[in-house]
Enzyme design. Structure first.
Site, short mmCIF file in Angstrom:
data_model
loop_
_atom_site.label_atom_id
_atom_site.label_comp_id
_atom_site.label_asym_id
_atom_site.label_seq_id
_atom_site.Cartn_x
_atom_site.Cartn_y
_atom_site.Cartn_z
CG HIS A 66 -1.84 -1.07 1.36
ND1 HIS A 66 -3.16 -0.95 0.99
CD2 HIS A 66 -1.69 -2.35 1.76
CE1 HIS A 66 -3.77 -2.10 1.19
NE2 HIS A 66 -2.92 -2.97 1.66
CG MET A 222 -9.16 -8.08 6.88
SD MET A 222 -7.45 -8.45 7.27
CE MET A 222 -7.47 -10.26 7.23
CG HIS A 258 0.30 -9.82 2.50
ND1 HIS A 258 -0.93 -9.25 2.26
CD2 HIS A 258 1.22 -8.86 2.23
CE1 HIS A 258 -0.75 -7.99 1.85
NE2 HIS A 258 0.54 -7.73 1.82
N1 CYT Z 1 -8.21 -13.00 2.04
C1 CYT Z 1 -8.14 -11.67 2.07
N2 CYT Z 1 -9.38 -12.98 4.02
C2 CYT Z 1 -8.84 -13.67 3.03
O1 CYT Z 1 -8.89 -14.91 3.00
N3 CYT Z 1 -7.52 -11.03 1.08
C3 CYT Z 1 -8.71 -10.98 3.08
C4 CYT Z 1 -9.33 -11.66 4.06
#
Ligand code: CYT
Length: 286
Positions: A66, A222, A258
């Protein structure tokens, strides 16, 4: 500061003034780029690049991927303000900080907002790399960004800025229809889905994902919901696009990382870019 206070409005105006001093043209469309999708900002012609650190009050992101700048200029004839990078509540930011940029985009003159994110796929008909038009959301973050005394001066049009505001069509039907038509034209599959937001930063457990599926969720992430709540408070029309970067916990027999999230972004960059560039003038004119 966990709720909006009367001075929040003037703090947002100070940011607007700082941005206008660098770029006089008024953006009418705001675009928030999610994890792995930041390269889209390079589509802005003759860009004015304003690092977030140069904007008073603007929160600085701490997550890798980011990068943190506001890019202003034209894409496909439309004056846009593109956010490369956003902050999340899981970084420890208050709701007022998470949604500060959305308030500023609205006050800058944006009437429409395109929010994008990287999400986990709950719906098993999705796969890694699937683009999804968000049809609705479920906010399980435990926060509401509009908490605090109501500030009607944030309204960008009549009937907006109310204490209690409607969320029944938070994700514009008109803008979604445009997205589906353009995706079909470009031969890009674009299913619709309900986005469920959690606080994070831990990914979800497999049991949580099964529960979320029962609740009607197709995607999990999120971000996004706070920005959309604030956009709707101000009266902006919203288009939400998710990129499924991984299948959610327990869907596949593998762990989530990630790096994978960032990598998938690169893989679908061309599709995402051509869809969005074509959509921008249509969304702007809608
Ligand atoms: N993937 C993500 N949960 C996940 O599995 N990018 C955000 C939240």
């Amino acid at each position: 500061q966990t709720t909006e206070t009367p001075d929040h409005y003037s703090r947002c105006l100070a940011a607007v003034e700082a941005i206008r001093a660098r770029h006089a043209a008024k953006p009418t469309l705001g675009i928030i780029l999610g994890s792995g999708l930041g390269n889209f900002a390079s589509q802005v012609e003759n860009p004015t690049v304003v690092p977030y650190a140069d904007i008073p009050g603007w929160p600085l992101s701490t997550v890798e991927g980011h990068s943190g700048k506001l890019v202003l200029g034209k894409i496909n004839g439309v004056e846009v303000a593109v956010m490369q990078g956003r902050v999340h509540a899981y970084e420890g930011y208050a709701m007022t900080e998470v949604t500060f940029p959305t308030r500023v985009l609205g006050l800058l003159g944006c009437e429409k907002l395109i929010v994008t994110n990287a999400a986990g796929g709950i719906n098993v008909s999705y796969g890694e790399g699937t683009l999804v038009a968000i049809s609705d959301h479920i906010n399980l973050t435990g926060h509401n960004a509009a908490l605090g005394p109501n500030e009607p001066r944030f309204a960008t049009k009549p009937n907006a800025g109310a204490r209690f505001f409607d969320m029944t069509t938070a994700y514009s039907k008109t803008l979604r229809a445009l997205a589906h038509a353009e995706a079909e034209k470009q031969n890009i599959p674009l299913p619709e889905g309900v986005y469920l937001a959690v606080l994070g930063p831990s990914y979800e457990t497999a049991a949580e994902i099964r529960a979320f599926r029962t609740l009607g969720a197709d995607l999990v992430g999120m971000s996004t919901v706070h920005e959309v709540i604030i956009a709707r408070h101000m009266g902006l029309e919203v288009l939400g696009l998710s990129l499924v970067t991984n299948m959610a916990a327990g869907v596949l027999d593998q762990a989530i990382n990630h790096e994978e999230v960032m990598e998938i972004g690169k893989r679908v960059e061309r599709q995402f870019t051509s869809l969005l560039v074509a959509l921008i003038p249509q969304v702007s004119a809608a």
